[in-house]
Enzyme design. Structure first.
Site, mmCIF file in Angstrom:
data_model
loop_
_atom_site.group_PDB
_atom_site.id
_atom_site.type_symbol
_atom_site.label_atom_id
_atom_site.label_comp_id
_atom_site.label_asym_id
_atom_site.label_seq_id
_atom_site.Cartn_x
_atom_site.Cartn_y
_atom_site.Cartn_z
ATOM 1 N N CYS A 35 0.806 -1.221 0.000
ATOM 2 C CA CYS A 35 0.000 0.000 0.000
ATOM 3 C C CYS A 35 0.833 1.263 0.000
ATOM 4 O O CYS A 35 0.340 2.322 -0.309
ATOM 5 C CB CYS A 35 -0.927 0.015 1.211
ATOM 6 S SG CYS A 35 -0.067 0.183 2.779
ATOM 7 N N ALA A 52 27.624 -2.343 -11.882
ATOM 8 C CA ALA A 52 28.505 -1.221 -11.546
ATOM 9 C C ALA A 52 27.818 0.137 -11.673
ATOM 10 O O ALA A 52 28.407 1.157 -11.317
ATOM 11 C CB ALA A 52 29.747 -1.251 -12.444
ATOM 12 N N ARG A 53 26.588 0.168 -12.159
ATOM 13 C CA ARG A 53 25.895 1.442 -12.364
ATOM 14 C C ARG A 53 24.820 1.641 -11.312
ATOM 15 O O ARG A 53 24.078 0.718 -10.972
ATOM 16 C CB ARG A 53 25.266 1.493 -13.763
ATOM 17 C CG ARG A 53 26.273 1.362 -14.896
ATOM 18 C CD ARG A 53 25.629 1.676 -16.235
ATOM 19 N NE ARG A 53 25.178 3.054 -16.299
ATOM 20 C CZ ARG A 53 24.595 3.591 -17.388
ATOM 21 N NH1 ARG A 53 24.400 2.861 -18.474
ATOM 22 N NH2 ARG A 53 24.212 4.852 -17.387
#
Length: 303
Positions: A136, A281-282
């Site tokens: 919710c 890695a991002r």
């Protein structure tokens, strides 16, 4: 007080066995169709009942009903009460048990939480009444201000994290998601230490339930505040997940999905580090960038 012990651990393992079920389904692939067995996550209601002392006698309050995956129900109840601000420490709980009242049709879908006699309870402080959905989010909250009023704890710890440490966390979480690997239908909240070691993981059909189970386990084992830790959630980072993490003293919350604007606002207000789209890695840092190192000799990226 009903603290975790051998019997409690046994119950947790028993409940985990009921987190999924095998069903006969029809699988369609283009023009081909066949019947086969499939494993699905279980979703059932859980009612949390609170017994608080008034005039020398315990008074029952129906606190909430949530749709959850069975398993770690006592942790879910304790974590919910903690993150709602009803209790602030483990000793506030005298006992947790399943309902054994005569005539109750679903005894393991009702959890009774008995408060210690010295703990005061004001029903008006509870911002969600009677029913809450497993996903919710902020619905049912009286107001943004009331949620902030509940969230009084600030994260503790001056940890600094290397990007390469964060990069491996999603795969560590996925490997530990035992039920998800069989059903594909559960959210997860995972706790890591400052060195990226997995400490605890909880799964549930509701992402907020998974977080409450995680925090409830920490509470019942006297491990709060959870300073110098990282919590990774499998979905998006909602306002309520940030609020729950802040209540537990978690300084870093990461998500594989996107954060909401209110989640970012609250993380910045409470000095938390909030990371979104953590995929290899991002990743994006939406708050608390000073905790992220560019190199082993760097003091942080700053604000």
């Amino acid at each position: 007080m009903n603290r975790p012990d051998a019997r409690w651990d046994y119950r947790a393992r028993y409940e985990a066995a009921r987190m999924s079920a095998r069903l006969r389904i029809l699988e369609v692939d283009g023009e081909r169709a066949r019947y086969r067995q499939d494993e699905v996550a279980i979703e059932e209601p859980l009612e949390i009942r609170l017994f608080a002392w008034r005039d020398g006698a315990p008074v029952r309050h129906r606190i909430a009903v949530t749709m959850r995956t069975p398993g770690n129900d006592f942790e879910l109840a304790a974590g919910f009460l903690f993150t709602e601000g009803i209790i602030n420490e483990a000793p506030a709980i005298e006992r947790i048990s399943y309902c054994t009242d005569p005539g109750e049709p679903q005894r393991q879908n009702i959890v009774n939480v008995e408060l210690s006699p010295h703990v005061a309870f004001d029903p008006e402080r509870l911002s969600r009444h009677v029913y809450m959905n497993s996903s919710c989010g902020i619905c049912g909250k009286a107001s943004l201000e009331s949620v902030r009023a509940v969230c009084q704890r600030k994260p503790i710890g001056n940890m600094r994290l290397a990007p390469e440490l964060l990069a491996v966390l999603p795969e560590e979480q996925r490997r530990a998601q035992r039920i998800f690997s069989r059903t594909g239908g559960l959210h997860a909240s995972a706790l890591f230490d400052a060195d990226g070691r997995l400490q605890l993981l909880r799964e549930d059909v509701g992402r907020h339930n998974a977080m409450d189970k995680l925090i409830g386990s920490l509470l019942l084992n006297n491990r709060l505040p959870a300073s110098d830790t990282i919590v990774l959630v499998s979905g998006r980072a909602s306002f309520e997940l940030v609020q729950k993490a802040a209540m537990a003293g978690v300084p870093v919350l990461a998500a594989v999905g996107a954060p909401s604007s209110l989640a970012i606002e609250l993380a910045r207000e409470f000095g938390m580090t909030l990371i979104g789209f953590l995929r290899g890695a991002r990743f994006n840092v939406y708050a608390g960038a000073e905790r992220i190192l560019r190199s082993a000799h760097d003091e942080g990226l700053g604000s």
